[in-house]
Design a protein around this motif. Structure first.
Motif, mmCIF file in Angstrom:
data_model
loop_
_atom_site.group_PDB
_atom_site.id
_atom_site.type_symbol
_atom_site.label_atom_id
_atom_site.label_comp_id
_atom_site.label_asym_id
_atom_site.label_seq_id
_atom_site.Cartn_x
_atom_site.Cartn_y
_atom_site.Cartn_z
ATOM 1 N N GLN A 77 -9.624 -0.122 14.508
ATOM 2 C CA GLN A 77 -8.491 0.680 14.944
ATOM 3 C C GLN A 77 -8.933 1.862 15.798
ATOM 4 O OE1 GLN A 77 -7.271 1.641 11.085
ATOM 5 N NE2 GLN A 77 -6.473 -0.369 10.629
ATOM 6 N N TRP A 78 -10.052 1.750 16.456
ATOM 7 C CA TRP A 78 -10.596 2.879 17.198
ATOM 8 C C TRP A 78 -10.201 2.839 18.651
ATOM 9 C CZ3 TRP A 78 -15.090 6.337 16.747
ATOM 10 C CH2 TRP A 78 -15.218 6.813 15.452
ATOM 11 N N ARG A 79 -10.138 4.036 19.229
ATOM 12 C CA ARG A 79 -9.983 4.198 20.680
ATOM 13 C C ARG A 79 -11.224 4.909 21.172
ATOM 14 N NH1 ARG A 79 -4.531 4.467 22.507
ATOM 15 N NH2 ARG A 79 -5.168 5.860 24.151
ATOM 16 N N TRP A 80 -11.816 4.377 22.194
ATOM 17 C CA TRP A 80 -12.959 5.038 22.824
ATOM 18 C C TRP A 80 -12.502 5.666 24.119
ATOM 19 C CZ3 TRP A 80 -17.756 1.338 22.788
ATOM 20 C CH2 TRP A 80 -18.190 1.184 21.472
ATOM 21 N N HIS A 81 -12.924 6.890 24.339
ATOM 22 C CA HIS A 81 -12.683 7.584 25.598
ATOM 23 C C HIS A 81 -14.012 7.605 26.341
ATOM 24 C CE1 HIS A 81 -8.690 9.050 24.330
ATOM 25 N NE2 HIS A 81 -9.243 8.962 23.132
ATOM 26 N N LEU A 82 -14.083 6.923 27.469
ATOM 27 C CA LEU A 82 -15.321 6.802 28.230
ATOM 28 C C LEU A 82 -15.256 7.709 29.443
ATOM 29 C CD1 LEU A 82 -15.560 2.915 28.186
ATOM 30 C CD2 LEU A 82 -16.672 4.499 26.634
ATOM 31 N N ASP A 83 -16.354 8.388 29.719
ATOM 32 C CA ASP A 83 -16.388 9.289 30.862
ATOM 33 C C ASP A 83 -17.819 9.486 31.311
ATOM 34 O OD1 ASP A 83 -15.059 10.815 32.750
ATOM 35 O OD2 ASP A 83 -15.376 12.662 31.637
ATOM 36 N N GLU A 84 -17.976 9.980 32.516
ATOM 37 C CA GLU A 84 -19.301 10.303 33.051
ATOM 38 C C GLU A 84 -19.239 11.707 33.624
ATOM 39 O OE1 GLU A 84 -17.275 10.086 36.619
ATOM 40 O OE2 GLU A 84 -17.110 8.751 34.916
ATOM 41 N N MET A 85 -20.392 12.355 33.676
ATOM 42 C CA MET A 85 -20.450 13.687 34.256
ATOM 43 C C MET A 85 -21.760 13.859 35.013
ATOM 44 S SD MET A 85 -21.112 15.957 30.833
ATOM 45 C CE MET A 85 -21.641 17.469 31.564
ATOM 46 N N ILE A 89 -31.125 17.418 36.346
ATOM 47 C CA ILE A 89 -32.356 17.374 35.569
ATOM 48 C C ILE A 89 -33.516 17.522 36.539
ATOM 49 C CG2 ILE A 89 -33.788 16.027 33.998
ATOM 50 C CD1 ILE A 89 -31.244 14.547 33.157
ATOM 51 N N ASN A 90 -34.294 18.581 36.384
ATOM 52 C CA ASN A 90 -35.416 18.887 37.282
ATOM 53 C C ASN A 90 -34.983 18.919 38.745
ATOM 54 O OD1 ASN A 90 -37.245 19.118 35.215
ATOM 55 N ND2 ASN A 90 -37.859 16.970 35.317
ATOM 56 N N GLY A 91 -33.815 19.459 39.010
ATOM 57 C CA GLY A 91 -33.336 19.604 40.372
ATOM 58 C C GLY A 91 -32.719 18.347 40.958
ATOM 59 N N GLU A 92 -32.698 17.234 40.236
ATOM 60 C CA GLU A 92 -32.097 15.991 40.720
ATOM 61 C C GLU A 92 -30.798 15.726 39.975
ATOM 62 O OE1 GLU A 92 -34.676 12.634 40.519
ATOM 63 O OE2 GLU A 92 -36.393 13.746 41.268
ATOM 64 N N ILE A 93 -29.824 15.168 40.692
ATOM 65 C CA ILE A 93 -28.539 14.865 40.073
ATOM 66 C C ILE A 93 -28.635 13.524 39.347
ATOM 67 C CG2 ILE A 93 -26.140 14.272 40.529
ATOM 68 C CD1 ILE A 93 -26.112 16.342 42.699
ATOM 69 N N HIS A 94 -28.252 13.524 38.080
ATOM 70 C CA HIS A 94 -28.173 12.308 37.281
ATOM 71 C C HIS A 94 -26.742 12.214 36.742
ATOM 72 C CE1 HIS A 94 -32.507 12.918 37.359
ATOM 73 N NE2 HIS A 94 -32.645 11.662 36.966
ATOM 74 N N TYR A 95 -26.429 11.083 36.148
ATOM 75 C CA TYR A 95 -25.095 10.863 35.606
ATOM 76 C C TYR A 95 -25.207 10.628 34.112
ATOM 77 C CZ TYR A 95 -24.250 10.326 40.495
ATOM 78 O OH TYR A 95 -24.192 10.559 41.828
ATOM 79 N N PHE A 96 -24.449 11.388 33.347
ATOM 80 C CA PHE A 96 -24.464 11.296 31.894
ATOM 81 C C PHE A 96 -23.192 10.586 31.462
ATOM 82 C CE2 PHE A 96 -23.841 13.559 27.680
ATOM 83 C CZ PHE A 96 -24.780 12.777 27.024
ATOM 84 N N TRP A 97 -23.326 9.331 31.020
ATOM 85 C CA TRP A 97 -22.207 8.528 30.553
ATOM 86 C C TRP A 97 -22.044 8.792 29.065
ATOM 87 C CZ3 TRP A 97 -20.095 5.144 34.258
ATOM 88 C CH2 TRP A 97 -20.860 4.980 35.403
ATOM 89 N N THR A 112 -28.266 7.992 33.651
ATOM 90 C CA THR A 112 -28.739 7.109 34.732
ATOM 91 C C THR A 112 -28.860 7.902 36.021
ATOM 92 O OG1 THR A 112 -26.495 6.457 35.343
ATOM 93 C CG2 THR A 112 -27.633 5.068 33.748
ATOM 94 N N ARG A 113 -29.568 7.315 36.978
ATOM 95 C CA ARG A 113 -29.693 7.952 38.289
ATOM 96 C C ARG A 113 -28.550 7.574 39.228
ATOM 97 N NH1 ARG A 113 -34.947 9.916 39.826
ATOM 98 N NH2 ARG A 113 -36.372 9.673 38.089
ATOM 99 N N VAL A 114 -27.912 6.453 38.963
ATOM 100 C CA VAL A 114 -26.837 5.976 39.831
ATOM 101 C C VAL A 114 -25.546 5.871 39.039
ATOM 102 C CG1 VAL A 114 -28.322 4.713 41.424
ATOM 103 C CG2 VAL A 114 -27.497 3.594 39.377
ATOM 104 N N ARG A 115 -24.441 5.860 39.774
ATOM 105 C CA ARG A 115 -23.121 5.732 39.154
ATOM 106 C C ARG A 115 -22.464 4.501 39.755
ATOM 107 N NH1 ARG A 115 -18.277 10.081 39.685
ATOM 108 N NH2 ARG A 115 -18.312 9.298 41.806
#
Length: 191
Positions: A77-85, A89-97, A112-115
């Motif tokens: 009966q769960w609902r998952w809310h998925l998002d990325e931001m 990290i060390n001056g490089e843009i990464h994506y946190f899912w 991850t490094r890519v989205r």
């Protein structure tokens, strides 16, 4: 799998050891405070014994609690809310899912490094392996989520909308606050 806690050579019974340690986990008490609480209940135990119990049984009890919590999350009966931001990290843009449960608890995180579809699919596969498949996936309008959910075969369980995913967006706030506090020390003007 963790072995059940063995109280074989202990004079004190497990009915005393387990609650003493769990009180120390649930509340920020010192070992002497735990000793005082046990003393009030008529149990004569020194704080050194509580410390020894903590080192001996703490990891075992923690793994049992984690397993019990994960078994409780395998509800249908769960609902998952998925998002990325975006995360730097060390001056490089990464994506946190991240996957956030219906009680605003972060279930899973993945960097991850890519989205793209491949990264979203990998994240979903990892989360579903650990927590089973929920009734509903709530996502924002990011197309890679839609493609990844379609590839997993549960496309009929996806909900998208403009403000439907606010629970996941609000779960980012503590992370952003911590990041903002750390930025103060990275600027020369703050020194």
């Amino acid at each position: 799998m963790a072995k059940p806690a063995s109280f074989k050579y202990f004079k004190t019974s497990p009915e005393i050891i387990r609650p003493a340690l769990m009180v120390n986990v649930w509340f920020p008490l010192s070992l002497r405070n735990v000793e005082d609480q046990l003393q009030e209940r008529g149990i004569d135990v020194r704080h050194e014994a509580v410390k020894y119990w903590w080192h001996r049984f703490g990891p075992i009890f923690a793994s049992e609690n984690c397993k019990r919590r994960l078994e409780g999350t395998k509800s249908s009966q769960w609902r998952w809310h998925l998002d990325e931001m975006f995360v730097t990290i060390n001056g490089e843009i990464h994506y946190f899912w991240r996957a956030v449960g219906h009680e605003a608890e972060v279930l899973e995180g993945f960097v991850t490094r890519v989205r793209d579809k491949k990264a979203a699919f990998k994240f979903l596969k990892k989360a579903m392996r650990k927590h089973c498949c929920p009734d509903v996936f709530v996502t924002d309008l990011l197309r890679s989520f839609g493609a990844a959910v379609k590839d997993t075969g549960v496309a009929n369980k996806q909900e998208t909308g403009r403000w439907v995913n606010n629970r996941a967006e609000n779960s980012h706030l503590p992370f952003r606050r911590r990041k903002r506090a750390l930025l103060l020390f990275w600027r020369m003007s703050s020194l």
